[in-house]
Design an enzyme around this catalytic site. Structure first.
Site, PDB file in Angstrom:
ATOM      1  N   HIS A  26       0.907  -1.388   0.580  1.00 35.90           N
ATOM      2  CA  HIS A  26       0.191  -0.140   0.087  1.00 35.90           C
ATOM      3  C   HIS A  26       0.969   1.109  -0.184  1.00 35.90           C
ATOM      4  O   HIS A  26       0.579   2.273  -0.732  1.00 35.90           O
ATOM      5  CB  HIS A  26      -0.947  -0.640   0.847  1.00 35.90           C
ATOM      6  N   ASP A 126      -6.227   5.412   1.248  1.00 39.10           N
ATOM      7  CA  ASP A 126      -5.937   4.593   0.871  1.00 39.10           C
ATOM      8  C   ASP A 126      -6.836   3.643   1.424  1.00 39.10           C
ATOM      9  O   ASP A 126      -7.756   3.432   1.543  1.00 39.10           O
ATOM     10  CB  ASP A 126      -4.052   3.560   0.974  1.00 39.10           C
TER      11      ASP A 126
END
Length: 499
Positions: A26, A126
């Site tokens: 990520h 995110d």
């Protein structure tokens, strides 16, 4: 605050705050988004702040933060306690718990940034941090979600609350495939890993995840049109009807090659590739977090040896308990992972194979002329790295959305081969005979040649996506233009920050 200040406006396109959830998979694409915002986001005045978590921090985190340009500042949220979680808690449960418990610290940080001269044009959380969008709603900050995987996976996450309401059985036991608009049909067994057991705490958190993702005013997705055209078209139809916020396909985000010398090739694997024929080597790597059991490690190694194909394998410590055991980094074993391979394997395969402990320069390897295939866990970063290098895949999914990616890459995109489901043993082990068969097929067979041709086609379209008038560049400009539309009086900003 006086009348003059109350009517003064702040250009909100100047400064974007991004939040990366724990995990290298990520952090890297969020960091790349930050780089592109400051490079292409509307001029030299564009800046960004990348926010990360102290929990699960690693050497990868700090090296990535250190590599960011000066116009990207960083902030690390304080560590939150996790001692009450059970030792066997899923990786998703640990991540989501960190995100939720750190919301007060995130709120304080956003308030301080709102009161700073640069202000906040937009907040981008995110994929695994949608609870943070609640803070942006409270503070009146434009809010977006960055999907670090593909649009099909995001569509599934958004659909989980509906599946939860309309079914009672375990999803793996669903009698019919799940049909998501514009996506290949998915069997229950191929859905997201953390929703396959309703009794696990991760399941309820995934329902919350899907609900909170809808708080976004737009989805920024690390994909591109040629990869998911049908899904993008179907999603736009739903967005136009107000079902979902709009999606902006801005990918592929891939780390640039850093060169083959020095630290990048400390084990000599790139030099070894230099000595091999073109498209002759199968690169074997299951990502930064993927781990195999002891039995599967033995069968994989034996199958590679029996295949007769050249291979370069990244070897991690096996785990019989958790297929994502390396997600938060590899603990200090005081050991060599190569010793978990079958006895004599490294010596017998010397010259044909090359084994690397723990890590290898993947982008450099995939772009090497000698690599003809990639045995991959189908993590999305690795998938995009293979696509941009023009390399086909042998799909070996382990956790998260990787089984969904396998289905898409194998059945729709034509980029991947996979072990025959009928060959997999009752204990879930892919036997050495099947490993050997699919390795030979990918490197030397007709199906492998067809996948290689498809990979070359996708490589060309991926290269065009970020061309000056490419579809991903246009999508990126469109979302940046949305941020520029937002102007907020300073008085309103301060009032929101005080709430």
């Amino acid at each position: 605050m006086g009348k003059e200040a109350a009517t003064t406006t702040k250009k909100r396109a100047a400064h974007v705050v991004l939040l990366a959830s724990p995990g290298t998979g990520h952090l890297l694409p969020v960091a790349e988004l930050a780089r592109r915002i400051v490079a292409h986001g509307g001029g030299a005045e564009s800046t960004a702040t990348l926010v990360t978590y102290t929990n699960f921090s690693s050497a990868d985190l700090y090296s990535t933060l250190a590599s960011l340009p000066p116009s990207v500042s960083t902030a690390v949220l304080p560590e939150v306690p996790l001692g009450d979680l059970p030792a066997d808690a899923r990786v998703e449960t640990r991540i989501f718990t960190v995100v939720k418990r750190a919301l007060p610290q995130l709120r304080d940080l956003l308030r301080s940034l709102l009161e700073s001269p640069s202000g906040v044009a937009a907040f981008v959380a995110d994929l695994l941090s949608p609870w943070a969008l609640q803070v942006a709603v409270e503070l009146g900050v434009p809010r977006y979600l960055f999907c670090t995987t593909n649009l099909m996976a995001l569509s599934c996450m958004l659909h989980v609350p509906e599946l939860d309401r309309t079914t009672t059985c375990e999803f793996r036991d669903l009698p019919e495939p799940v049909h998501l608009p514009g996506c290949v049909p998915l069997r229950g067994a191929d859905l997201l890993d953390p929703i396959k057991n309703r009794s696990d705490p991760a399941y309820r958190l995934m329902v919350e995840l899907g609900e909170n993702q809808r708080l976004a005013q737009g989805f920024i997705v690390n994909t591109f049109d040629a990869m998911e055209h049908e899904t993008l078209v179907a999603f736009k139809e739903l967005s136009d009807k107000g079902v979902y916020p709009p999606a902006y396909a801005v990918g592929p985000f891939v780390r640039p090659c850093s060169g083959s010398g020095g630290e990048a090739d400390k084990h000599g694997c790139v030099r070894w590739l230099d000595e091999q024929p073109d498209a002759s080597v199968l690169y074997v790597c299951l990502g930064s977090g993927g781990t195999l059991s002891n039995k599967q490690t033995t069968e994989l190694a034996a199958g590679l040896e029996a295949s007769g194909q050249r291979f370069l394998m990244v070897v991690r410590f096996p785990s019989d308990k958790d297929c994502s055991a390396s997600y938060f980094g590899t603990a200090e074993h005081g050991d060599d992972p190569l010793r978990y391979l079958p006895e004599g394997f490294v010596e017998r395969t010397r010259g044909v194979g090359f084994c690397v402990p723990l890590w290898a320069p993947q982008v450099e390897i995939l772009n090497h002329r000698a690599v003809g295939g990639f045995l991959s866990h189908c993590g999305w970063n690795s998938t995009l790295e293979a696509v941009t290098a023009g390399v086909p895949t042998l799909a070996w999914p382990l956790y998260a959305e990787q089984r969904m990616n396998d289905v898409m890459l194998s059945e729709r995109v034509g980029l991947a081969l996979r072990p025959s489901k009928g060959s997999i043993r009752d204990d879930g082990i892919v036997p050495r005979e099947e490993v050997a068969a699919v390795a030979r097929e990918l490197i030397a067979g007709h199906k492998g040649a067809a996948a290689r041709e498809k990979a070359r086609e996708l490589q060309k379209t991926a290269a065009k996506a970020w061309a000056p008038d490419g579809p991903s560049r246009r999508a990126f400009k469109a979302v940046v233009a949305k941020w520029k539309e937002h102007e907020l009086p300073l008085a309103c900003s301060a009032e929101a920050a005080e709430r």
